[in-house]
Design an enzyme around this catalytic site. Structure first.
Site, PDB file in Angstrom:
ATOM      1  CG  ASN A 197      45.474  -5.613  57.324  1.00 16.99           C
ATOM      2  OD1 ASN A 197      44.354  -5.310  57.729  1.00 16.99           O
ATOM      3  ND2 ASN A 197      45.729  -6.754  56.723  1.00 16.99           N
ATOM      4  N   GLY A 198      44.971  -4.298  60.543  1.00 14.79           N
ATOM      5  CA  GLY A 198      44.559  -5.043  61.738  1.00 14.79           C
ATOM      6  C   GLY A 198      44.077  -4.083  62.808  1.00 14.79           C
ATOM      7  CD  GLU A 202      28.546  -7.811  48.610  1.00 16.26           C
ATOM      8  OE1 GLU A 202      28.545  -8.932  48.117  1.00 16.26           O
ATOM      9  OE2 GLU A 202      29.432  -7.424  49.385  1.00 16.26           O
ATOM     10  CG  HIS A 217       5.070 -19.244  58.897  1.00 14.61           C
ATOM     11  ND1 HIS A 217       4.063 -19.900  59.563  1.00 14.61           N
ATOM     12  CD2 HIS A 217       5.561 -20.126  57.988  1.00 14.61           C
ATOM     13  CE1 HIS A 217       3.947 -21.135  59.097  1.00 14.61           C
ATOM     14  NE2 HIS A 217       4.848 -21.293  58.139  1.00 14.61           N
ATOM     15  CB  CYS A 219      44.108  -1.906  55.922  1.00 16.04           C
ATOM     16  SG  CYS A 219      43.071  -0.883  56.946  1.00 16.04           S
ATOM     17  CE  LYS A 221      37.082 -10.644  46.706  1.00 19.11           C
ATOM     18  NZ  LYS A 221      35.682 -11.007  46.546  1.00 19.11           N
ATOM     19  CE  LYS A 234      27.931 -11.585  45.356  1.00 20.49           C
ATOM     20  NZ  LYS A 234      27.875 -12.069  46.712  1.00 20.49           N
ATOM     21  CD  GLU A 253      25.973 -14.956  46.556  1.00 20.22           C
ATOM     22  OE1 GLU A 253      26.115 -14.702  47.761  1.00 20.22           O
ATOM     23  OE2 GLU A 253      26.797 -14.579  45.697  1.00 20.22           O
ATOM     24  CD1 TRP A 313      36.553  -0.998  54.755  1.00 16.61           C
ATOM     25  CD2 TRP A 313      36.912  -1.617  56.866  1.00 16.61           C
ATOM     26  NE1 TRP A 313      35.350  -1.351  55.301  1.00 16.61           N
ATOM     27  CE2 TRP A 313      35.531  -1.738  56.591  1.00 16.61           C
ATOM     28  CE3 TRP A 313      37.370  -1.946  58.141  1.00 16.61           C
ATOM     29  CZ2 TRP A 313      34.613  -2.183  57.541  1.00 16.61           C
ATOM     30  CZ3 TRP A 313      36.445  -2.381  59.089  1.00 16.61           C
ATOM     31  CH2 TRP A 313      35.083  -2.495  58.777  1.00 16.61           C
ATOM     32  NE  ARG A 321      44.265  -6.749  52.273  1.00 16.22           N
ATOM     33  CZ  ARG A 321      44.180  -7.999  52.691  1.00 16.22           C
ATOM     34  NH1 ARG A 321      44.006  -8.973  51.823  1.00 16.22           N
ATOM     35  NH2 ARG A 321      44.281  -8.284  53.957  1.00 16.22           N
TER      36      ARG A 321
HETATM   37  O1  M6R Z   1      36.990 -14.302  51.836  1.00 14.85           O
HETATM   38  P1  M6R Z   1      35.774 -14.954  52.426  1.00 14.85           P
HETATM   39  O2  M6R Z   1      35.113 -15.890  51.455  1.00 14.85           O
HETATM   40  O3  M6R Z   1      36.060 -15.635  53.725  1.00 14.85           O
HETATM   41  O4  M6R Z   1      34.785 -13.766  52.712  1.00 14.85           O
HETATM   42  C1  M6R Z   1      33.568 -13.984  53.347  1.00 14.85           C
HETATM   43  C2  M6R Z   1      32.667 -12.781  53.195  1.00 14.85           C
HETATM   44  O5  M6R Z   1      33.251 -11.653  53.781  1.00 14.85           O
HETATM   45  C3  M6R Z   1      32.347 -12.476  51.738  1.00 14.85           C
HETATM   46  O6  M6R Z   1      31.783 -13.580  51.082  1.00 14.85           O
HETATM   47  C4  M6R Z   1      31.375 -11.287  51.640  1.00 14.85           C
HETATM   48  O7  M6R Z   1      30.134 -11.631  52.164  1.00 14.85           O
HETATM   49  C5  M6R Z   1      31.264 -10.819  50.190  1.00 14.85           C
HETATM   50  N1  M6R Z   1      31.423  -9.393  50.127  1.00 14.85           N
HETATM   51  C6  M6R Z   1      29.961 -11.159  49.562  1.00 14.85           C
HETATM   52  O8  M6R Z   1      29.882 -10.784  48.232  1.00 14.85           O
END
Ligand code: M6R
Length: 611
Positions: free
Chosen positions: A101-102, A491, A507, A2, A606, A488, A484, A75, A27
């Site tokens: 927010n929270g 998501e 395995h 948020c 984010k 990507k 990684e 969010w 956010r």
């Molecule tokens: O802000 P941060 O680097 O602490 O965030 C960590 C994860 O939430 C962040 O890397 C998330 O996995 C991304 N959406 C990946 O692309």
């Protein structure tokens, strides 16, 4: 998660708040809502609805007058995505409104008590208890400010709140506890926001509120108090980018822009930090800690999501070059284990946003146990940056796409610098240090040469967009890159993918391989190349399609695999910085082909400020 923003000053507040929300939308983007107050007409304008800012501004009356406004981009945590659950939330009399927010963890018991007293709730949110609690305290005879203070003592959880009261229309109150809130001011105007990006619309001068601070702000100035009503001071700072930097420029999406910024971000993070003659990294923030860093006999790297994959890559080079036992943990798991920590343990938190709740909780745990805590953080002045004793800023610049890309590559570079800092104090030779630094200097150009292949990678992504499942495989430094790349794709494209160390396939996972389950294999010509080629053979023997990422000049894979992407040759430990770029592009283009909202993928936000 948020985003909240609030403005009070001589200008028309609503357009500023809406502009701020556009910058905070990463956010959370389920719903949006604003409240503006017209001091002349003594009228509240309140509008909220599910959806994005762009849709909202088509219907919102942006010409509303008034020098005070608050806004929220949501969010969802409690309650579905509906108008009723969108912020701002009000009390029974619709005089007191808040954006939040929270999470208010004890909202249910507070709500039950308020319901018994006759309060009427219109949403399923945790937030709505806050205006009702203030209202209730006022009913009991407390003045407005004291009613707020009492309410803040009643609620448990994490919150950044902006509070407006029609009866006190010249006052905007902002407060935080375990959720971010910054106050920007040029002495005539005041702007609250969850991160610095909206602040740049008004000023570069900010006050970083601490947990438990309450800011009472009017056009005449501000007063800062603690929850205990004592006067407090906040750290002042100057934000290091302008609002203009948060634009997409000529790119269709922030994610693509940020992938193309990876070389520049890398240059920025290396700038002034390479002492080539000494083969050492210059990390100003760590210099005062040098005696203690020399005593370190164990490193724990903690992060979440993408940042945790940067940590996994670092685990290999910390042990190989600095020769210090190193482990990686996820923020969300760390404090639920019983981590063995003492004052010779170096704990490094890695975070783009500097606000990730799980990582923050891990830092608190590590500090309690006496570890030396450092941060590798991108957002200057963020909570993690302030919580850790010292650290390294990533200098990636604002990263606004939900998917982390350029922050990731700078995190790896910062970890290489930290490793050099530690290793040169130990056994690493001058020549070895210099070799790594000389190669680091060349990497931005090498990254640019990978980006020149964007059209080829786009064509590949489109060709493979018909598949519903992918494997991402790699060994040693290739494995964290596989993780990684896979994240990507999940998501951004909502495609199922799994990442494995390529040696693990036999395995069990290889049972799923067939002609409809392609694998993306990281196969640069490094110390494990031949083993990885054997794993590719095993997949091909089961009719699996393979895209290989290998070193330029290596023609051997052309005959074996279906498609090859080439990256320039570099030192093995730096390969991740080049190998990940095509995987970032691949996920982006595949997601675009499928029509996904790449910058704001569904169900995500984010900055993950809840546990
Ligand atoms: O802000 P941060 O680097 O602490 O965030 C960590 C994860 O939430 C962040 O890397 C998330 O996995 C991304 N959406 C990946 O692309």
């Amino acid at each position: 998660m948020c985003g909240i923003v609030g403005y009070i000053g001589p200008k028309r507040a609503l357009p500023i708040v809406i502009d701020g929300l556009k910058r905070l939308e990463y956010r959370g983007y389920d719903s949006i809502g604003v409240l503006a107050y017209d001091q002349e007409k003594k009228e509240i304008y309140l509008e909220k609805q599910p959806g994005r800012v762009q849709e909202f501004i088509k219907t919102a009356q942006l010409d509303k007058k008034g020098g005070l406004a608050i806004g929220h981009t949501r969010w969802a945590t409690h309650g579905l995505v509906t108008r009723e659950n969108s912020h701002p939330h009000g009390d029974c009399q619709k005089k007191i409104f808040v954006v939040h927010n929270g999470i208010i963890e004890n909202f249910q018991e507070l709500k039950d008590a308020l319901l018994k007293k006759g309060h009427v709730f219109v949403s399923q949110t945790d937030t709505e208890v806050v205006p009702h609690l203030i209202e209730e305290r006022q009913k009991q005879g407390l003045p407005y400010r004291e009613a707020i203070m009492q309410t803040l003592k009643d609620v448990r959880g994490s919150f950044a709140l902006l509070i407006f009261n029609k009866e006190e229309p010249d006052l905007l109150v902002g407060t935080r506890f375990s959720s971010p809130l910054i106050l920007g001011t040029n002495d005539q105007e005041f702007i609250f926001a969850s991160d610095p990006t909206p602040i740049g619309l008004v000023t570069k001068n900010v006050l970083y509120l601490n947990d438990g601070d309450v800011a009472f702000v009017s056009e005449k100035g501000y007063e800062l108090k603690s929850f205990l009503s004592e006067k407090v001071e906040a750290k002042r700072g100057v934000i290091d980018f302008t609002a203009g930097e948060a634009d997409k420029g000529n790119f269709p999406d922030f994610m693509l822009k940020e992938i193309f910024e990876e070389p520049l971000a890398l240059e920025n993070t290396l700038r002034g930090r390479l002492l080539i003659n000494e083969g050492k990294a210059k990390l100003g923030g760590l210099e005062p800690l040098e005696p203690r860093l020399r005593e370190v006999n164990r490193v724990i790297l903690v992060a979440c999501g993408t940042a945790s994959y940067a940590a996994l890559a670092a685990e290999y080079f910390f042990e190989e070059y600095a020769e210090i036992p190193t482990e990686v943990d996820l923020g969300s798991e760390f404090r639920y284990r019983k981590p063995i920590i003492d004052n010779q343990t170096l704990f490094v938190a890695i975070s783009q946003s500097g606000e990730t709740a799980d990582t923050l909780a891990a830092i608190k745990e590590a500090k309690t146990k006496g570890a030396l805590t450092l941060g590798i953080v991108n957002v200057v002045g963020s909570t993690i940056a302030r919580q850790v004793g010292a650290g390294i800023y990533s200098h990636a610049g604002p990263e606004l796409a939900v998917a982390s890309t350029k922050a990731f590559t700078t995190q790896i570079a910062d970890l290489v610098l930290l490793m050099l800092f530690l290793a040169r104090e130990r056994k690493m030779s001058l020549v070895a240090g210099q070799e790594i630094m000389n190669e680091l200097r060349k990497l931005p150009e090498k990254m640019r040469s990978v980006l020149l292949q964007a059209d080829k990678i786009k064509a590949l992504a489109e060709k493979y967009s018909v598949y519903k499942n992918f494997f991402y495989l790699g060994r040693k430094y290739g494995f964290p890159m596989a993780l990684e790349g896979s994240l990507k794709l999940k998501e951004c494209a909502y495609i199922h993918s799994e990442a494995y160390p390529s040696g693990e396939m036999k395995h069990g996972p290889i049972a799923i391989v067939d002609e409809d389950f392609p694998s993306i294999v990281l196969a640069p010509q490094d110390s494990v190349y031949e083993k990885v080629v054997s794993n590719i053979q095993e997949i091909k023997a089961r009719k699996g399609k393979v895209i290989a990422v290998t070193t330029a000049g290596n023609q051997d894979l052309e005959k074996l695999v279906d498609d090859v992407i080439y990256i320039p040759q570099t030192l093995e430990l730096l390969t991740p910085l080049l190998a990940i770029v095509p995987l970032h592009l691949f996920a982006y283009y595949l997601a675009k082909k499928l029509g996904r909202d790449v910058d704001r993928p569904r169900n995500l936000a984010k900055s993950v400020t809840v546990e």
